[in-house]
Scaffold this motif. Structure first.
Motif, short mmCIF file in Angstrom:
data_model
loop_
_atom_site.label_atom_id
_atom_site.label_comp_id
_atom_site.label_asym_id
_atom_site.label_seq_id
_atom_site.Cartn_x
_atom_site.Cartn_y
_atom_site.Cartn_z
N LEU A 110 -71.83 37.03 11.67
CA LEU A 110 -71.17 36.68 12.92
C LEU A 110 -70.83 37.95 13.70
N ASP A 111 -70.64 37.81 15.01
CA ASP A 111 -70.29 38.98 15.83
C ASP A 111 -68.94 39.53 15.40
N THR A 155 -55.94 44.70 17.13
CA THR A 155 -55.28 44.53 15.82
C THR A 155 -55.61 45.69 14.88
N GLY A 156 -56.66 46.46 15.19
CA GLY A 156 -57.10 47.55 14.30
C GLY A 156 -57.83 47.02 13.07
N LEU A 157 -58.04 45.72 13.01
CA LEU A 157 -58.65 45.15 11.80
C LEU A 157 -60.17 45.29 11.81
N LYS A 158 -60.71 45.47 10.63
CA LYS A 158 -62.16 45.66 10.49
C LYS A 158 -62.73 44.56 9.60
N LYS A 159 -64.03 44.41 9.72
CA LYS A 159 -64.76 43.44 8.90
C LYS A 159 -64.40 43.62 7.42
N GLY A 192 -65.67 37.49 11.24
CA GLY A 192 -66.07 37.39 12.64
C GLY A 192 -64.87 37.71 13.51
N LEU A 193 -65.07 38.51 14.55
CA LEU A 193 -63.95 38.87 15.44
C LEU A 193 -64.51 39.25 16.80
N THR A 194 -64.15 38.44 17.80
CA THR A 194 -64.54 38.77 19.18
C THR A 194 -63.28 38.62 20.03
N ALA A 195 -63.44 38.85 21.34
CA ALA A 195 -62.27 38.72 22.21
C ALA A 195 -61.70 37.31 22.18
N GLY A 196 -62.56 36.32 21.91
CA GLY A 196 -62.10 34.93 22.02
C GLY A 196 -61.97 34.19 20.71
N ILE A 249 -53.34 37.44 13.96
CA ILE A 249 -54.19 37.84 12.84
C ILE A 249 -53.47 39.00 12.18
N ALA A 250 -53.10 38.85 10.92
CA ALA A 250 -52.33 39.92 10.26
C ALA A 250 -52.93 40.18 8.88
N PRO A 251 -52.88 41.45 8.43
CA PRO A 251 -53.34 41.71 7.06
C PRO A 251 -52.56 40.81 6.12
N SER A 252 -53.23 40.15 5.18
CA SER A 252 -52.53 39.10 4.42
C SER A 252 -51.46 39.66 3.51
#
Ligand SMILES: N[C@@H](CCC(=O)N[C@@H](CS)C(=O)NCC(=O)O)C(=O)O
Length: 343
Positions: free
Chosen positions: A270-271, A278-282, A307-311, A336-339
Protein backbone atom coordinates in the motif's frame (compact mmCIF):
# COMPACT_ATOMS: atom_id res chain seq x y z
CA UNK A 1 -6.79 -0.78 -9.70
CA UNK A 2 -6.93 -4.13 -8.01
CA UNK A 3 -4.90 -6.77 -9.78
CA UNK A 4 -7.31 -9.40 -8.43
CA UNK A 5 -10.80 -10.28 -9.34
CA UNK A 6 -12.86 -8.01 -7.06
CA UNK A 7 -13.85 -9.97 -3.96
CA UNK A 8 -17.37 -9.78 -2.51
CA UNK A 9 -18.47 -6.63 -0.72
CA UNK A 10 -20.08 -6.98 2.68
CA UNK A 11 -21.60 -4.05 4.55
CA UNK A 12 -21.89 -4.23 8.35
CA UNK A 13 -24.75 -2.02 9.43
CA UNK A 14 -28.07 -1.95 11.32
CA UNK A 15 -31.49 -0.71 10.21
CA UNK A 16 -31.49 2.56 12.17
CA UNK A 17 -27.99 3.57 11.03
CA UNK A 18 -28.31 6.74 8.98
CA UNK A 19 -24.67 6.59 7.88
CA UNK A 20 -25.17 2.94 6.92
CA UNK A 21 -28.09 4.08 4.77
CA UNK A 22 -25.82 6.60 3.06
CA UNK A 23 -23.62 3.67 2.05
CA UNK A 24 -26.64 1.73 0.76
CA UNK A 25 -27.44 4.71 -1.42
CA UNK A 26 -23.88 5.03 -2.68
CA UNK A 27 -23.44 1.37 -3.57
CA UNK A 28 -26.88 1.18 -5.17
CA UNK A 29 -26.29 4.29 -7.28
CA UNK A 30 -23.03 2.79 -8.50
CA UNK A 31 -24.75 -0.53 -9.15
CA UNK A 32 -22.10 -2.31 -7.11
CA UNK A 33 -23.20 -5.76 -5.93
CA UNK A 34 -22.94 -6.18 -2.16
CA UNK A 35 -24.55 -7.96 0.76
CA UNK A 36 -25.48 -6.95 4.31
CA UNK A 37 -24.47 -8.38 7.65
CA UNK A 38 -26.67 -6.88 10.33
CA UNK A 39 -25.00 -5.93 13.61
CA UNK A 40 -26.55 -4.69 16.83
CA UNK A 41 -27.32 -0.98 17.19
CA UNK A 42 -25.03 -0.90 20.23
CA UNK A 43 -21.86 -2.56 21.46
CA UNK A 44 -20.70 -5.33 21.61
CA UNK A 45 -20.51 -6.43 17.97
CA UNK A 46 -19.09 -9.94 18.14
CA UNK A 47 -18.83 -10.41 14.37
CA UNK A 48 -16.48 -7.43 14.06
CA UNK A 49 -14.47 -8.64 17.06
CA UNK A 50 -14.06 -12.01 15.33
CA UNK A 51 -12.67 -10.14 12.34
CA UNK A 52 -10.17 -8.31 14.57
CA UNK A 53 -11.95 -4.93 14.24
CA UNK A 54 -12.34 -2.79 17.38
CA UNK A 55 -13.56 0.38 15.63
CA UNK A 56 -16.92 1.11 17.22
CA UNK A 57 -18.84 3.07 14.63
CA UNK A 58 -21.01 1.80 11.83
CA UNK A 59 -20.81 1.26 8.87
CA UNK A 60 -17.82 -0.98 8.18
CA UNK A 61 -17.32 -2.39 4.69
CA UNK A 62 -15.35 -5.53 3.89
CA UNK A 63 -14.03 -5.93 0.38
CA UNK A 64 -12.45 -9.33 0.72
CA UNK A 65 -9.84 -9.14 3.51
CA UNK A 66 -9.60 -5.35 3.26
CA UNK A 67 -11.83 -3.88 5.98
CA UNK A 68 -12.81 -0.22 5.73
CA UNK A 69 -13.99 1.83 8.70
CA UNK A 70 -15.94 5.11 8.25
CA UNK A 71 -18.23 5.99 5.35
CA UNK A 72 -15.86 8.70 4.11
CA UNK A 73 -12.95 6.29 3.93
CA UNK A 74 -15.21 3.72 2.23
CA UNK A 75 -16.61 6.08 -0.39
CA UNK A 76 -13.22 7.61 -1.23
CA UNK A 77 -11.69 4.15 -1.63
CA UNK A 78 -14.52 2.90 -3.80
CA UNK A 79 -14.36 6.05 -5.93
CA UNK A 80 -10.62 5.61 -6.43
CA UNK A 81 -10.35 1.84 -6.72
CA UNK A 82 -13.55 0.03 -7.56
CA UNK A 83 -12.93 -0.81 -11.16
CA UNK A 84 -16.15 -2.16 -12.58
CA UNK A 85 -18.54 0.79 -12.81
CA UNK A 86 -18.05 4.48 -13.38
CA UNK A 87 -17.23 6.60 -10.32
CA UNK A 88 -20.18 8.57 -8.94
CA UNK A 89 -18.39 11.83 -8.19
CA UNK A 90 -16.19 14.16 -10.21
CA UNK A 91 -12.78 12.79 -11.14
CA UNK A 92 -10.31 15.19 -9.45
CA UNK A 93 -7.95 14.84 -12.42
CA UNK A 94 -10.62 16.01 -14.86
CA UNK A 95 -12.89 18.24 -12.75
CA UNK A 96 -10.83 19.23 -9.71
CA UNK A 97 -13.05 22.13 -8.64
CA UNK A 98 -16.22 20.01 -8.67
CA UNK A 99 -14.41 17.25 -6.76
CA UNK A 100 -13.37 19.85 -4.16
CA UNK A 101 -16.92 21.14 -3.73
CA UNK A 102 -18.19 17.57 -3.31
CA UNK A 103 -15.58 16.98 -0.58
CA UNK A 104 -16.64 20.19 1.17
CA UNK A 105 -20.30 19.15 1.09
CA UNK A 106 -19.37 15.83 2.69
CA UNK A 107 -17.37 17.65 5.35
CA UNK A 108 -20.25 20.04 5.95
CA UNK A 109 -22.62 17.15 6.71
CA UNK A 110 -20.19 15.62 9.21
CA UNK A 111 -18.01 18.42 10.58
CA UNK A 112 -20.26 21.40 9.87
CA UNK A 113 -22.64 20.31 12.61
CA UNK A 114 -25.47 18.87 10.51
CA UNK A 115 -25.01 15.30 11.81
CA UNK A 116 -24.51 16.27 15.47
CA UNK A 117 -27.31 18.83 15.63
CA UNK A 118 -29.70 16.37 13.96
CA UNK A 119 -28.72 13.70 16.49
CA UNK A 120 -29.60 16.18 19.24
CA UNK A 121 -33.10 16.32 17.81
CA UNK A 122 -33.77 12.60 18.18
CA UNK A 123 -37.34 12.49 19.32
CA UNK A 124 -37.96 11.69 23.01
CA UNK A 125 -40.53 9.08 21.89
CA UNK A 126 -38.06 7.28 19.59
CA UNK A 127 -37.97 3.55 20.28
CA UNK A 128 -34.25 3.43 21.03
CA UNK A 129 -34.50 6.28 23.53
CA UNK A 130 -36.78 4.04 25.64
CA UNK A 131 -34.02 1.38 25.81
CA UNK A 132 -31.74 1.99 28.86
CA UNK A 133 -28.97 -0.18 27.39
CA UNK A 134 -28.90 1.92 24.19
CA UNK A 135 -28.84 5.14 26.25
CA UNK A 136 -25.94 3.81 28.30
CA UNK A 137 -24.07 2.73 25.16
CA UNK A 138 -24.38 6.17 23.59
CA UNK A 139 -23.32 7.78 26.87
CA UNK A 140 -20.18 5.62 26.81
CA UNK A 141 -19.51 6.77 23.23
CA UNK A 142 -20.36 10.45 23.38
CA UNK A 143 -20.31 11.43 27.04
CA UNK A 144 -23.85 12.74 26.45
CA UNK A 145 -26.98 11.28 28.03
CA UNK A 146 -29.88 11.22 25.60
CA UNK A 147 -32.26 11.56 28.56
CA UNK A 148 -35.50 13.52 28.20
CA UNK A 149 -34.18 16.29 30.48
CA UNK A 150 -30.83 16.65 28.69
CA UNK A 151 -32.52 16.65 25.28
CA UNK A 152 -34.95 19.34 26.38
CA UNK A 153 -32.08 21.58 27.42
CA UNK A 154 -30.21 21.41 24.13
CA UNK A 155 -33.29 21.39 21.89
CA UNK A 156 -33.65 25.16 21.21
CA UNK A 157 -30.03 25.42 20.00
CA UNK A 158 -30.31 22.24 17.95
CA UNK A 159 -33.52 23.49 16.31
CA UNK A 160 -31.92 26.86 15.55
CA UNK A 161 -28.95 25.09 13.92
CA UNK A 162 -31.25 22.75 11.96
CA UNK A 163 -33.15 25.78 10.65
CA UNK A 164 -29.90 27.26 9.30
CA UNK A 165 -29.01 23.92 7.65
CA UNK A 166 -32.48 23.59 6.14
CA UNK A 167 -32.26 27.12 4.73
CA UNK A 168 -28.98 26.28 3.01
CA UNK A 169 -30.52 23.23 1.33
CA UNK A 170 -33.84 24.84 0.44
CA UNK A 171 -32.72 28.27 -0.71
CA UNK A 172 -29.18 27.65 -1.91
CA UNK A 173 -28.35 24.06 -2.86
CA UNK A 174 -31.81 23.42 -4.35
CA UNK A 175 -32.71 27.09 -4.74
CA UNK A 176 -32.52 27.19 -8.56
CA UNK A 177 -35.13 24.45 -8.85
CA UNK A 178 -32.78 21.58 -9.72
CA UNK A 179 -33.94 18.01 -9.06
CA UNK A 180 -30.66 16.79 -7.63
CA UNK A 181 -27.99 18.70 -5.73
CA UNK A 182 -25.40 17.25 -8.08
CA UNK A 183 -27.23 18.85 -10.98
CA UNK A 184 -27.54 15.73 -13.18
CA UNK A 185 -30.36 13.53 -14.39
CA UNK A 186 -29.91 11.12 -11.49
CA UNK A 187 -28.76 11.62 -7.90
CA UNK A 188 -25.00 11.96 -7.68
CA UNK A 189 -22.28 12.03 -5.04
CA UNK A 190 -23.35 15.44 -3.70
CA UNK A 191 -26.82 14.00 -2.97
CA UNK A 192 -25.24 11.07 -1.11
CA UNK A 193 -23.06 13.50 0.86
CA UNK A 194 -25.84 15.87 1.89
CA UNK A 195 -29.06 13.84 1.78
CA UNK A 196 -28.76 11.40 4.68
CA UNK A 197 -29.24 13.73 7.72
CA UNK A 198 -32.20 15.43 6.02
CA UNK A 199 -33.69 12.06 5.13
CA UNK A 200 -33.26 11.15 8.81
CA UNK A 201 -35.25 14.22 9.88
CA UNK A 202 -38.15 13.31 7.60
CA UNK A 203 -38.36 9.57 8.37
CA UNK A 204 -41.30 7.96 10.15
CA UNK A 205 -41.14 7.80 13.97
CA UNK A 206 -40.43 4.04 14.00
CA UNK A 207 -37.36 4.68 11.83
CA UNK A 208 -35.93 7.26 14.28
CA UNK A 209 -37.43 10.11 12.25
CA UNK A 210 -38.33 13.41 13.92
CA UNK A 211 -40.74 15.23 11.61
CA UNK A 212 -43.68 14.40 13.89
CA UNK A 213 -41.86 15.89 16.90
CA UNK A 214 -41.05 19.32 15.39
CA UNK A 215 -43.94 20.24 13.08
CA UNK A 216 -43.19 23.99 13.30
CA UNK A 217 -39.75 23.43 11.76
CA UNK A 218 -39.95 20.21 9.72
CA UNK A 219 -42.82 21.45 7.70
CA UNK A 220 -43.41 20.93 4.00
CA UNK A 221 -44.85 24.43 3.54
CA UNK A 222 -41.59 25.94 4.80
CA UNK A 223 -39.22 23.66 2.90
CA UNK A 224 -41.08 22.35 -0.17
CA UNK A 225 -37.96 21.80 -2.30
CA UNK A 226 -36.19 19.89 0.43
CA UNK A 227 -39.21 17.68 1.16
CA UNK A 228 -39.68 16.94 -2.55
CA UNK A 229 -35.96 16.17 -3.00
CA UNK A 230 -35.89 13.63 -0.12
CA UNK A 231 -39.07 12.00 -1.40
CA UNK A 232 -37.60 11.81 -4.93
CA UNK A 233 -34.36 10.38 -3.55
CA UNK A 234 -36.15 7.61 -1.64
CA UNK A 235 -38.36 6.72 -4.58
CA UNK A 236 -35.32 6.62 -6.88
CA UNK A 237 -33.43 4.36 -4.46
CA UNK A 238 -36.40 1.99 -4.09
CA UNK A 239 -36.67 1.74 -7.87
CA UNK A 240 -32.94 1.00 -8.24
CA UNK A 241 -33.08 -1.57 -5.46
CA UNK A 242 -35.93 -3.37 -7.24
CA UNK A 243 -33.93 -3.40 -10.46
CA UNK A 244 -30.83 -4.74 -8.72
CA UNK A 245 -32.66 -7.34 -6.64
CA UNK A 246 -33.34 -7.69 -2.96
CA UNK A 247 -30.28 -7.33 -0.72
CA UNK A 248 -28.96 -10.62 0.59
CA UNK A 249 -28.31 -10.81 4.33
CA UNK A 250 -25.44 -12.92 5.69
CA UNK A 251 -25.25 -14.35 9.19
CA UNK A 252 -22.16 -13.61 11.29
CA UNK A 253 -20.75 -17.08 10.60
CA UNK A 254 -21.28 -16.68 6.86
CA UNK A 255 -19.71 -13.22 6.92
CA UNK A 256 -16.57 -14.35 8.75
CA UNK A 257 -16.20 -17.39 6.48
CA UNK A 258 -16.65 -15.31 3.33
CA UNK A 259 -14.06 -12.76 4.41
CA UNK A 260 -11.50 -15.26 5.69
CA UNK A 261 -11.67 -17.18 2.41
CA UNK A 262 -11.35 -14.06 0.25
CA UNK A 263 -8.38 -12.45 -1.41
CA UNK A 264 -7.22 -8.93 -0.68
CA UNK A 265 -8.93 -6.20 -2.70
CA UNK A 266 -6.07 -3.73 -2.95
CA UNK A 267 -2.43 -4.24 -3.93
CA UNK A 268 -0.20 -6.18 -1.55
CA UNK A 269 1.98 -3.05 -1.08
CA UNK A 270 0.00 0.00 0.00
CA UNK A 271 1.08 3.62 -0.45
CA UNK A 272 3.07 5.07 2.40
CA UNK A 273 4.18 8.71 2.51
CA UNK A 274 7.85 9.48 3.06
CA UNK A 275 7.09 12.26 5.52
CA UNK A 276 4.14 12.39 7.85
CA UNK A 277 3.43 14.83 10.73
CA UNK A 278 3.21 11.84 13.11
CA UNK A 279 6.84 10.92 12.32
CA UNK A 280 5.68 7.32 12.00
CA UNK A 281 7.27 4.95 9.50
CA UNK A 282 6.21 1.75 7.83
CA UNK A 283 6.36 -1.25 10.15
CA UNK A 284 5.71 0.71 13.37
CA UNK A 285 3.27 -0.88 15.81
CA UNK A 286 0.47 1.66 16.19
CA UNK A 287 -2.88 2.30 17.82
CA UNK A 288 -5.69 3.93 15.87
CA UNK A 289 -8.56 5.56 17.70
CA UNK A 290 -11.26 8.20 17.27
CA UNK A 291 -10.70 11.73 18.59
CA UNK A 292 -14.17 13.15 17.88
CA UNK A 293 -15.72 11.51 20.97
CA UNK A 294 -14.46 11.77 24.56
CA UNK A 295 -14.00 8.03 25.02
CA UNK A 296 -12.62 7.30 21.56
CA UNK A 297 -9.35 5.97 22.97
CA UNK A 298 -11.24 3.05 24.54
CA UNK A 299 -11.88 1.42 21.18
CA UNK A 300 -8.60 1.12 19.37
CA UNK A 301 -7.28 -0.99 16.56
CA UNK A 302 -3.66 -1.97 16.97
CA UNK A 303 -1.33 -3.36 14.36
CA UNK A 304 1.66 -2.94 12.09
CA UNK A 305 1.51 0.26 10.07
CA UNK A 306 1.41 -0.79 6.41
CA UNK A 307 -0.29 2.14 4.69
CA UNK A 308 -0.20 5.88 5.35
CA UNK A 309 -1.30 8.72 3.10
CA UNK A 310 -2.73 12.18 3.72
CA UNK A 311 -6.23 10.71 3.79
CA UNK A 312 -5.93 7.15 5.03
CA UNK A 313 -4.08 4.88 7.45
CA UNK A 314 -3.91 1.08 7.35
CA UNK A 315 -2.78 -1.53 9.85
CA UNK A 316 -2.32 -5.26 9.56
CA UNK A 317 -4.44 -7.31 11.94
CA UNK A 318 -5.64 -10.87 12.39
CA UNK A 319 -9.05 -12.40 12.73
CA UNK A 320 -9.74 -14.57 15.79
CA UNK A 321 -8.96 -17.57 13.54
CA UNK A 322 -5.53 -16.11 12.78
CA UNK A 323 -6.21 -14.98 9.20
CA UNK A 324 -4.49 -11.76 8.03
CA UNK A 325 -6.75 -8.80 7.36
CA UNK A 326 -6.04 -5.11 6.76
CA UNK A 327 -7.97 -2.41 8.60
CA UNK A 328 -8.26 0.98 6.91
CA UNK A 329 -9.23 4.17 8.74
CA UNK A 330 -9.62 7.74 7.47
CA UNK A 331 -7.18 10.34 8.88
CA UNK A 332 -9.93 12.76 9.83
CA UNK A 333 -10.72 12.58 13.58
CA UNK A 334 -8.33 9.67 14.02
CA UNK A 335 -5.23 9.61 16.19
CA UNK A 336 -2.34 7.39 15.15
CA UNK A 337 0.00 6.75 18.08
CA UNK A 338 2.84 4.32 18.72
CA UNK A 339 1.05 1.50 20.55
CA UNK A 340 3.56 1.55 23.42
CA UNK A 341 2.58 5.07 24.54
CA UNK A 342 -0.69 3.80 25.98
CA UNK A 343 -2.28 7.19 25.23
N1 LIG B 1 -17.69 9.37 10.56
C1 LIG B 1 -18.39 8.11 10.65
C2 LIG B 1 -19.62 8.29 11.49
C3 LIG B 1 -20.37 6.99 11.69
C4 LIG B 1 -21.39 7.07 12.80
O1 LIG B 1 -21.33 7.92 13.71
N2 LIG B 1 -22.32 6.14 12.75
C5 LIG B 1 -23.29 5.98 13.81
C6 LIG B 1 -24.47 5.19 13.30
S1 LIG B 1 -25.34 6.05 12.05
C7 LIG B 1 -22.66 5.16 14.90
O2 LIG B 1 -21.72 4.46 14.67
N3 LIG B 1 -23.21 5.27 16.12
C8 LIG B 1 -22.68 4.54 17.23
C9 LIG B 1 -22.82 3.07 17.10
O3 LIG B 1 -23.64 2.57 16.31
O4 LIG B 1 -22.11 2.38 17.83
C10 LIG B 1 -18.71 7.63 9.24
O5 LIG B 1 -18.71 8.46 8.32
O6 LIG B 1 -18.91 6.43 9.02
Amino acid sequence: MSPFQTPSLLLFTYPESVVGRRLDWYLTLRRIPYVHCEVDNKMPRPVLERLGVHYRRIPVLAVGRDLYCDSRCIIQTMEDLYPKTQRLGADPKQRPFDAGIQKLLENWAFEGGVFMKTAMLISPDAKLVQDPSWLEDRYQLSGFRFSKEAMEQIRPDALAAARMHLDIVENMLLGDGREWISGGEEPGLADVHVGWPFDWMLRDPEKMGMKHAYPELLNEQKYPKMFAWIDRLNRFMEEKRKEQGELKMLSSDEAVKLIENSSLFEHEELDIVEWDPTGLKKGAEVDLFATDVPNGFQNRDTGELIGLTAGRVTVKAKTKDGIDVRIHYPRINIKIAPSTTGL
